[in-house]
Scaffold this motif. Structure first.
Motif, PDB file in Angstrom:
ATOM      1  N   SER A 177       0.844  -1.192   0.000  1.00 11.85           N
ATOM      2  CA  SER A 177       0.000   0.000   0.000  1.00 11.85           C
ATOM      3  C   SER A 177       0.879   1.241   0.000  1.00 11.85           C
ATOM      4  O   SER A 177       1.856   1.318   0.734  1.00 11.85           O
ATOM      5  N   LYS A 179       1.315   5.542   0.168  1.00 10.71           N
ATOM      6  CA  LYS A 179       0.726   6.639   0.926  1.00 10.71           C
ATOM      7  C   LYS A 179      -0.249   7.426   0.076  1.00 10.71           C
ATOM      8  O   LYS A 179      -0.081   7.590  -1.125  1.00 10.71           O
ATOM      9  N   THR A 180      -1.294   7.898   0.697  1.00  3.50           N
ATOM     10  CA  THR A 180      -2.251   8.811   0.088  1.00  3.50           C
ATOM     11  C   THR A 180      -2.479   9.934   1.081  1.00  3.50           C
ATOM     12  O   THR A 180      -2.128   9.821   2.266  1.00  3.50           O
ATOM     13  N   LYS A 182      -5.236  10.806   2.362  1.00  7.97           N
ATOM     14  CA  LYS A 182      -6.148  10.323   3.397  1.00  7.97           C
ATOM     15  C   LYS A 182      -5.430   9.446   4.420  1.00  7.97           C
ATOM     16  O   LYS A 182      -5.679   9.554   5.627  1.00  7.97           O
ATOM     17  N   SER A 183      -4.519   8.574   3.941  1.00  6.95           N
ATOM     18  CA  SER A 183      -3.825   7.690   4.871  1.00  6.95           C
ATOM     19  C   SER A 183      -2.905   8.479   5.792  1.00  6.95           C
ATOM     20  O   SER A 183      -2.789   8.188   6.980  1.00  6.95           O
ATOM     21  N   LYS A 187      -3.370   8.656   9.820  1.00  3.05           N
ATOM     22  CA  LYS A 187      -2.302   8.260  10.734  1.00  3.05           C
ATOM     23  C   LYS A 187      -1.999   9.366  11.740  1.00  3.05           C
ATOM     24  O   LYS A 187      -1.712   9.096  12.915  1.00  3.05           O
ATOM     25  N   TRP A 207     -11.214   5.319  14.795  1.00  2.00           N
ATOM     26  CA  TRP A 207     -11.403   5.127  13.353  1.00  2.00           C
ATOM     27  C   TRP A 207     -12.601   5.917  12.832  1.00  2.00           C
ATOM     28  O   TRP A 207     -12.622   6.337  11.677  1.00  2.00           O
ATOM     29  N   ILE A 212     -12.266   6.362   8.658  1.00  4.06           N
ATOM     30  CA  ILE A 212     -11.747   5.188   7.965  1.00  4.06           C
ATOM     31  C   ILE A 212     -12.434   3.930   8.499  1.00  4.06           C
ATOM     32  O   ILE A 212     -13.121   3.977   9.514  1.00  4.06           O
ATOM     33  N   SER A 216      -8.847  -0.588   8.017  1.00  3.49           N
ATOM     34  CA  SER A 216      -7.818   0.413   7.717  1.00  3.49           C
ATOM     35  C   SER A 216      -7.165   0.913   8.996  1.00  3.49           C
ATOM     36  O   SER A 216      -5.952   1.134   9.047  1.00  3.49           O
ATOM     37  N   LYS A 219      -4.689  -1.603  10.167  1.00  7.03           N
ATOM     38  CA  LYS A 219      -3.580  -1.621   9.217  1.00  7.03           C
ATOM     39  C   LYS A 219      -2.630  -0.455   9.490  1.00  7.03           C
ATOM     40  O   LYS A 219      -1.406  -0.635   9.562  1.00  7.03           O
ATOM     41  N   TYR A 220      -3.191   0.740   9.675  1.00  3.75           N
ATOM     42  CA  TYR A 220      -2.358   1.916   9.919  1.00  3.75           C
ATOM     43  C   TYR A 220      -1.641   1.820  11.265  1.00  3.75           C
ATOM     44  O   TYR A 220      -0.483   2.236  11.403  1.00  3.75           O
TER      45      TYR A 220
END
Length: 229
Positions: A177, A179-180, A182-183, A187, A207, A212, A216, A219-220
């Motif tokens: 994955s 980076k975006t 949003k991510s 984070k 979350w 998210i 997700s 995951k983060y």
């Protein structure tokens, strides 16, 4: 009859608590082990509160290190002296110099008065110095524990910023994955607000705040933990 408890704490389920348990049992084989998965930046922890409520004068609580008790200097010091004043013995395997027994020996090491007013003034001053030095050592230990949390947060934030500036993947060790925007924003919210990193929100609250999914979020969290091992 006094009881001995071993308090073991990890911040997230992905960490192992076994090392702490082994260290305590090695020194105190009869200790009743209390386990907790919660941040160390707050003492409002379910199992810690339950343990405190059943402690009686003469009981012993053993920690692998001072950071397992608290990573908040102010709260940790206050809790330390409140428990000591109730007759609870606190033992820190990695910081024996701040065990309550060590502190008590330091402050009880008073020089006998002589009857001479001037000499007694010096003796009183010396006794007070013993107390101040002992309390300062305890404060330093808790301050260091809190500093470790602050350093971790700063390193993580700097890592995210570096990745953003360089256009690199965030959490490169986790899947493929990339980076975006949003991510990165999610984070930052997790770092600031999640209990896993010293914030005040539980997983679901976090979350939802970040906008998210549950998957997700975990995951983060995993990526953030791997970045700062």
């Amino acid at each position: 009859m006094k009881k001995t408890y071993g308090y073991c704490r990890i911040s997230t389920k992905s960490q192992s608590i076994e090392r702490q348990i082994r260290n305590i049992i090695r020194e105190y084989p009869d200790a009743d082990i209390v386990e907790e998965v919660c941040t160390g930046t707050s003492l409002q922890r379910t199992n810690w509160i339950k343990l405190k409520n059943k402690l009686k004068k003469g009981d012993v609580v053993v920690f692998d290190s001072v950071s397992r008790m608290s990573r908040n200097s102010g709260e940790g010091i206050k809790e330390y002296f409140e428990l000591m004043d109730k007759g609870i013995e606190l033992i820190f395997l990695k910081e024996q110099y701040i065990n309550t027994g060590t502190y008590k020996r330091a402050v009880e090491r008073e020089l006998e008065k002589t009857g001479n007013k001037i000499a007694d003034l010096y003796i009183n001053a010396t006794n007070e110095v013993f107390r101040i030095l002992a309390e300062e050592q305890i404060k330093i230990a808790f301050d260091q524990s809190e500093k470790e949390v602050m350093d971790l947060r700063q390193r993580t934030k700097e890592g995210i910023e570096t990745a953003r500036l360089n256009g690199k993947q965030i959490g490169g060790q986790v899947g493929k994955s990339f980076k975006t925007k949003k991510s990165v924003e999610a984070k930052e919210i997790i770092l600031k607000h999640s209990k896993r990193f010293g914030g005040s929100l539980n997983n679901e609250e976090c979350w939802k705040l970040a906008g998210i999914s549950e998957n997700s979020f975990y995951k983060y969290v995993k990526e953030l933990e791997l970045e700062n091992k």
